[in-house]
Design an enzyme around this catalytic site. Structure first.
Site, PDB file in Angstrom:
ATOM      1  N   HIS A 178      -2.939 -23.445  -0.449  1.00 12.35           N
ATOM      2  CA  HIS A 178      -2.857 -21.979  -0.424  1.00 12.35           C
ATOM      3  C   HIS A 178      -3.449 -21.295  -1.641  1.00 12.35           C
ATOM      4  O   HIS A 178      -3.314 -20.082  -1.779  1.00 12.35           O
ATOM      5  CB  HIS A 178      -1.403 -21.520  -0.294  1.00 12.35           C
ATOM      6  CG  HIS A 178      -0.803 -21.800   1.034  1.00 12.35           C
ATOM      7  ND1 HIS A 178      -0.869 -20.912   2.083  1.00 12.35           N
ATOM      8  CD2 HIS A 178      -0.134 -22.871   1.490  1.00 12.35           C
ATOM      9  CE1 HIS A 178      -0.241 -21.426   3.135  1.00 12.35           C
ATOM     10  NE2 HIS A 178       0.205 -22.619   2.803  1.00 12.35           N
ATOM     11  N   LYS A 217       1.443  -5.797  -3.416  1.00 16.18           N
ATOM     12  CA  LYS A 217       1.326  -7.256  -3.497  1.00 16.18           C
ATOM     13  C   LYS A 217       1.880  -7.658  -4.853  1.00 16.18           C
ATOM     14  O   LYS A 217       2.152  -6.802  -5.696  1.00 16.18           O
ATOM     15  CB  LYS A 217      -0.130  -7.698  -3.352  1.00 16.18           C
ATOM     16  CG  LYS A 217      -1.110  -6.936  -4.274  1.00 16.18           C
ATOM     17  CD  LYS A 217      -2.556  -7.376  -4.077  1.00 16.18           C
ATOM     18  CE  LYS A 217      -3.209  -6.756  -2.865  1.00 16.18           C
ATOM     19  NZ  LYS A 217      -3.877  -7.706  -2.004  1.00 16.18           N
ATOM     20  N   ARG A 218       2.083  -8.968  -5.058  1.00 13.22           N
ATOM     21  CA  ARG A 218       2.513  -9.410  -6.371  1.00 13.22           C
ATOM     22  C   ARG A 218       1.546  -8.889  -7.437  1.00 13.22           C
ATOM     23  O   ARG A 218       0.351  -8.736  -7.178  1.00 13.22           O
ATOM     24  CB  ARG A 218       2.568 -10.951  -6.413  1.00 13.22           C
ATOM     25  CG  ARG A 218       3.712 -11.547  -5.628  1.00 13.22           C
ATOM     26  CD  ARG A 218       5.053 -11.083  -6.155  1.00 13.22           C
ATOM     27  NE  ARG A 218       5.309 -11.665  -7.458  1.00 13.22           N
ATOM     28  CZ  ARG A 218       6.227 -12.596  -7.681  1.00 13.22           C
ATOM     29  NH1 ARG A 218       7.005 -13.031  -6.708  1.00 13.22           N
ATOM     30  NH2 ARG A 218       6.398 -13.067  -8.901  1.00 13.22           N
ATOM     31  N   LYS A 267      -5.574 -10.132  -8.976  1.00 16.80           N
ATOM     32  CA  LYS A 267      -5.520  -9.127  -7.897  1.00 16.80           C
ATOM     33  C   LYS A 267      -5.989  -7.754  -8.396  1.00 16.80           C
ATOM     34  O   LYS A 267      -6.234  -6.850  -7.611  1.00 16.80           O
ATOM     35  CB  LYS A 267      -4.099  -9.046  -7.325  1.00 16.80           C
ATOM     36  CG  LYS A 267      -3.640 -10.344  -6.636  1.00 16.80           C
ATOM     37  CD  LYS A 267      -2.205 -10.222  -6.157  1.00 16.80           C
ATOM     38  CE  LYS A 267      -1.605 -11.542  -5.682  1.00 16.80           C
ATOM     39  NZ  LYS A 267      -2.065 -11.919  -4.312  1.00 16.80           N
ATOM     40  N   THR A 276      -2.750 -11.569   3.257  1.00 11.14           N
ATOM     41  CA  THR A 276      -2.256 -11.290   4.613  1.00 11.14           C
ATOM     42  C   THR A 276      -1.866  -9.824   4.728  1.00 11.14           C
ATOM     43  O   THR A 276      -1.874  -9.262   5.826  1.00 11.14           O
ATOM     44  CB  THR A 276      -1.054 -12.188   4.967  1.00 11.14           C
ATOM     45  OG1 THR A 276      -0.168 -12.227   3.849  1.00 11.14           O
ATOM     46  CG2 THR A 276      -1.496 -13.597   5.307  1.00 11.14           C
ATOM     47  N   LYS A 335      -2.271  -6.631   7.684  1.00  9.79           N
ATOM     48  CA  LYS A 335      -1.215  -5.695   8.110  1.00  9.79           C
ATOM     49  C   LYS A 335      -1.691  -4.252   7.999  1.00  9.79           C
ATOM     50  O   LYS A 335      -1.408  -3.419   8.873  1.00  9.79           O
ATOM     51  CB  LYS A 335       0.054  -5.915   7.280  1.00  9.79           C
ATOM     52  CG  LYS A 335       0.693  -7.287   7.527  1.00  9.79           C
ATOM     53  CD  LYS A 335       1.699  -7.710   6.457  1.00  9.79           C
ATOM     54  CE  LYS A 335       1.941  -9.213   6.562  1.00  9.79           C
ATOM     55  NZ  LYS A 335       2.703  -9.767   5.425  1.00  9.79           N
TER      56      LYS A 335
HETATM   57  C1  GL4 Z   1      -0.973 -17.588  -1.407  1.00 14.07           C
HETATM   58  C2  GL4 Z   1      -2.300 -16.891  -1.626  1.00 14.07           C
HETATM   59  O1  GL4 Z   1      -2.347 -16.336  -2.902  1.00 14.07           O
HETATM   60  C3  GL4 Z   1      -2.604 -15.807  -0.588  1.00 14.07           C
HETATM   61  O2  GL4 Z   1      -3.928 -15.394  -0.732  1.00 14.07           O
HETATM   62  C4  GL4 Z   1      -2.401 -16.358   0.825  1.00 14.07           C
HETATM   63  O3  GL4 Z   1      -2.578 -15.339   1.769  1.00 14.07           O
HETATM   64  C5  GL4 Z   1      -0.995 -16.942   0.939  1.00 14.07           C
HETATM   65  C6  GL4 Z   1      -0.749 -17.550   2.302  1.00 14.07           C
HETATM   66  O4  GL4 Z   1      -1.699 -18.494   2.608  1.00 14.07           O
HETATM   67  O5  GL4 Z   1      -0.802 -17.971  -0.032  1.00 14.07           O
HETATM   68  N1  GL4 Z   1      -0.906 -18.753  -2.224  1.00 14.07           N
HETATM   69  C7  GL4 Z   1       0.147 -18.658  -3.058  1.00 14.07           C
HETATM   70  S1  GL4 Z   1       0.569 -19.830  -4.120  1.00 14.07           S
HETATM   71  N2  GL4 Z   1       0.821 -17.541  -2.908  1.00 14.07           N
HETATM   72  C8  GL4 Z   1       0.225 -16.851  -1.922  1.00 14.07           C
HETATM   73  O6  GL4 Z   1       0.625 -15.794  -1.497  1.00 14.07           O
END
Ligand code: GL4
Length: 837
Positions: free
Chosen positions: A379, A570-571, A576, A678, A682
């Site tokens: 991921h 987002k975080r 980002k 993701t 949305k």
């Molecule tokens: C993450 C990625 O940062 C994010 O881009 C991705 O959409 C998500 C799900 O596949 O996984 N990887 C980590 S670690 N945290 C995330 O949110």
């Protein structure tokens, strides 16, 4: 106005299931009967003393009863079918609130609202009583939750295995503009959605040593693990409904409790307090979620958490397999175990241990079963997220697993040596053990070697995995690799969160889109229908009004619903680039101050997101956003044309309010750094337009919605790499871009940090010294693209057309499509639909 309670033990609700369709009046009265029964016999209160929380709990139990009825039939159907199961192992499941989703998926939402209103109760108010189960950090955990929804909707037999954290992701408070963390006590009012299953408890060992012994009547030597500590795992089951199906799958979350035998020793020795202290140490394992996204926490407790939930889950999987089969030889034919990132990768060594030490398999047979059973999803490309555990710590906590990992490595490297006889560097890179300095176990390498399938989460991400992070594994086993672009569930992320838009869509093209998102394409035929466009726009406007009220209640800021809602949620992470967004805001502000008469397109720039508590730079960005908001929002010369909002404690429930009310989606990560994203999906599903880089799933979203309907800017992955290769010089941009210079100078002047002139120096330093995330390099292109966004927004009709096309063409990003791809290409599982009543 509620009926008298009755003592029937079964709640007579039977909505949402196929078969007998009750007339509306009967449905309403049955719902009311169920509610009053649960109020009396679950909460033990009557209407005179019941508060909103009691009504929420009663209602939750009504829905839960419906789910359990279906679950019982599902369990029977699956057992009879002896079908192959998916086991999704994830340290995080960010499920969001369950009640609204349960009502939607059961098809009871409108009837319930009506039945409650009929006796003076407001469904929305009761939905707000539910504590959010925040058992995840961000995208990775939320993806697991969307996958559970789609697995069930597609009638695939599945169990999600994870950890029942007593404290989920921290509550974010903002004090004087700074993030402050508070514990998330989500269980303090109880959790009506879970059922503890102490009868399926398992024992988990930690520490100690291994020894060789001879089994009775056997010449071969075996190894056994003599543990120092035993912890008990108690499964807590949460039913997972699908949309329009009678199948109900399970989310099975493990809670750690003290193992008794061990406590008794201390107890018998008279050490009562020692015995209880031991209990506390055990229970710590599932106390709290580590609040890091994209960074690893090399803490012993984290490794304990990972091993604990994986070992519990594997024992459970084996118990289930042996219920239907005589031995484990055919485990891989009936079980597909997916590793959600490397957090559960220790499962590879644990399954080998179970097969060899506990079930007496030969190495080769055990290895074949293991490889055929596991799949691994990566991921992230961020190096700081790659999990590596010190060999010392590993050996202390899991001595047997370290031996097994050495043996896997030995056999693996022997095989590599045959293929690449004179390539010691390659061997070094592929090894499960990192040498040089402190030796460490590389969990990604363990996951790759132990799985038959490895996938990334967007096309670009998978390509970068193959070319960079996992290049050596790709060269070794190209056929193991595939892409599975992420998706989101249309149920929570349109039907539930945006009921007005969902209704307009269903009135226009029917409701098949709910389970076949590609059908949204039919909206394109209505693009030239003016009434449709007006209706679309009116809904966005209503959603913005309701978000404006929420913002006012939450932070006391008055925003203009006619302004463009420009949203980044987002975080908080440097890659980002929330910072680039704030720099743009400051630039807009500078322009207003310098040229007060200029025409501007009014904007409300909204931020939401948590910073990891130990991530100083991310926390400073939170402070900067709030400081800029203070200045901009209170400057009369701005005259309401620009507002900045930082919404504290961004979570799933808040996201459900934000996506439907957004005009502009900020997806502005440095190219090559966001694996997928993701939230980007949305936003588009809810008719927001994207400003974004060619990163993660943005690339595919743009492909789908069309380049004309996407605001693209910035360096590509290749350009970022090339730029860094020749030596990126951020000063160049400072010296040659007067607006950028002014923006940084204003920060340096202390305008946003009265009394603390040096507060934001670390941010300026990071931008001007090495600018690792290329904010300086992309800034001009970003600002220019934002001007294009503003001009487009002024032509409201054009904007609405673009928004409709975004929604119409986003079907690919349904998690139903993603899960169908995993099911067909990796898991080889088939649907097992449960027959209606
Ligand atoms: C993450 C990625 O940062 C994010 O881009 C991705 O959409 C998500 C799900 O596949 O996984 N990887 C980590 S670690 N945290 C995330 O949110």
């Amino acid at each position: 106005r509620l009926p008298e309670s009755n003592t029937e033990t079964e709640v007579p609700l039977s909505l949402g299931s196929a078969g007998v369709a009750l007339d509306a009046e009967t449905q309403v009265s049955q719902i009311q009967q169920a509610l009053v029964n649960n109020l009396h016999w679950v909460q033990g209160k009557d209407e005179q003393f019941a508060n909103a929380h009691d009504y929420y709990t009663a209602l939750a139990h009504s829905v839960r009863n419906q789910l359990l009825k279906k679950r019982i039939r599902t369990a029977k159907t699956y057992a009879e079918a002896k079908a192959k199961n998916v086991y999704y192992l994830s340290a995080e499941f960010l499920m969001g609130r369950q009640l609204g989703n349960g009502l939607i998926n059961l098809g009871m939402y409108d009837t319930m609202r009506h039945a409650l209103a009929d006796c003076g109760l407001d469904l929305d108010e009761l939905l707000e009583r539910e504590a959010e189960p925040g058992l995840g950090n961000g995208g990775l955990g939320r993806l697991a939750a969307c996958f559970m929804d789609s697995l069930t909707t597609l009638n695939l037999p599945a169990i999600g295995y994870g950890i029942r954290y007593e404290f989920g992701i921290f509550t974010q408070l903002i004090r004087q503009g700074h993030q402050v963390e508070a514990p998330d006590k989500w269980l303090s009012y109880g959790n009506p959605w879970e059922i503890a299953r102490p009868d399926y408890r398992v024992e988990i060992k930690f520490g100690g040593h291994t020894e060789v012994y001879k089994k009775d009547g056997d010449d071969d030597y075996q190894v056994r693990w003599i543990q120092a500590q035993t912890v008990i795992g108690i499964p807590h089951d949460v039913p997972v409904p699908g949309y329009g199906t009678d199948n109900v799958n399970l989310l099975r979350l493990w809670k750690a409790e003290a193992g008794e035998a061990f406590d008794l020793d201390a107890f018998n020795a008279g050490d009562y307090f020692g015995a209880v202290a031991n209990k506390m140490i055990s229970e710590n394992i599932t106390k709290v979620l580590y609040p890091n996204d994209e960074t690893r926490q090399g803490k012993e407790l984290r490794l304990q958490q990972q091993y604990f939930f994986v070992a519990c889950s594997l024992q459970d999987i084996i118990r289930l397999h042996l219920r239907d089969h005589s031995n484990l030889g055919n485990l891989a034919e009936f079980s597909a175990i997916q590793l959600n990132d490397t957090h559960p990768a220790i499962g590879v060594a644990e399954l080998m241990r179970l097969l060899i030490d506990e079930y007496s398999f030969e190495w080769a047979a055990a290895w074949q079963i293991t490889q055929r059973t596991f799949g691994y999803t990566n991921h992230t490309l961020m190096p700081e997220a790659l999990e590596k555990w010190s060999v010392d710590l590993f050996g202390k906590l899991l001595p047997r697993h370290l031996e097994i990992i050495y043996e896997i490595n030995h056999r693996f490297l022997a095989q590599v040596k045959l293929r690449y006889p004179n390539d010691p560097d390659r061997l070094e890179r592929l090894s499960l053990i990192e040498e040089g300095g402190e030796r460490r176990v590389r969990m990604a390498n363990l996951a790759c070697v132990g799985s038959h399938a490895i996938n990334g989460v967007a096309a670009l991400h998978t390509e970068l995995l193959k070319q960079e992070v996992l290049q050596d594994f790709y060269e070794l086993w190209p056929d193991k690799f595939s892409n599975k672009t992420n998706g989101i569930t249309p149920r929570r992320w349109l039907l539930q969160c945006n009921p007005r838009l969902a209704q307009l869509i269903s009135e226009t093209i029917g409701d098949s889109w709910i389970t076949n998102l590609d059908d949204l394409k039919q909206l394109e035929a209505h693009l030239d229908d003016e009434a449709f466009r007006h209706a679309w726009q009116a809904i966005k406007q209503e959603n913005k009004w309701s978000l404006a009220r929420y913002i006012h209640d939450a932070v006391g800021i008055e925003v203009n619903p006619d302004s463009m809602f420009d949203v980044q949620i987002k975080r908080i992470h440097e890659y980002k680039r929330q910072l680039m967004n704030v720099l743009h805001v400051i630039t807009l502000y500078n322009r207003m101050v310098q040229n007060p008469g200029d025409h501007v397109v009014p904007r409300t720039v909204i931020f939401g997101g948590k910073a990891a508590p130990g991530y100083a730079m991310a926390k400073l960005v939170v402070k900067l956003i709030n400081a800029v908001a203070d200045v901009v929002n209170n400057d009369p010369s701005v005259n309401g044309r620009l507002k900045v909002v930082f919404l504290p404690n961004y979570n799933v429930s808040q996201a459900q309010r934000l996506f439907p009310a957004s005009d502009l989606s900020e997806q502005i990560s440095t190219a090559g750094m966001e694996a997928s994203g993701t939230g980007n999906m949305k936003f588009a599903l809810n008719g927001a337009l994207t400003i974004g880089t060619l990163d993660g799933a943005n690339v595919e979203i743009r492909e789908e919605v069309g380049a004309d309907n996407f605001f693209l800017f910035g360096l590509t992955t290749e350009q970022v790499a090339a730029c860094k290769a020749v030596g990126h010089n951020p000063w160049y941009y400072y010296d040659t871009n007067p607006e950028l210079k002014r923006t940084l100078d204003v920060i340096a002047s202390g305008l946003f940090s009265p009394g603390e002139p040096d507060l934001f120096l670390p941010i300026l330093d990071s931008l001007l010294v090495d600018d690792p995330y290329m904010v300086m390099a992309d800034f001009a292109a970003y600002v220019q693209c934002q001007e294009h966004v503003s001009r487009t927004y002024e032509d409201r009709d054009r904007w609405v057309r673009m928004a409709i096309l975004n929604t119409a063409r986003i079907g690919k990003f349904s998690a139903d499509r993603t899960i169908a791809d995993y099911a067909r290409e990796i898991w080889k599982v088939k649907a097992v639909p449960v027959a209606g009543e």
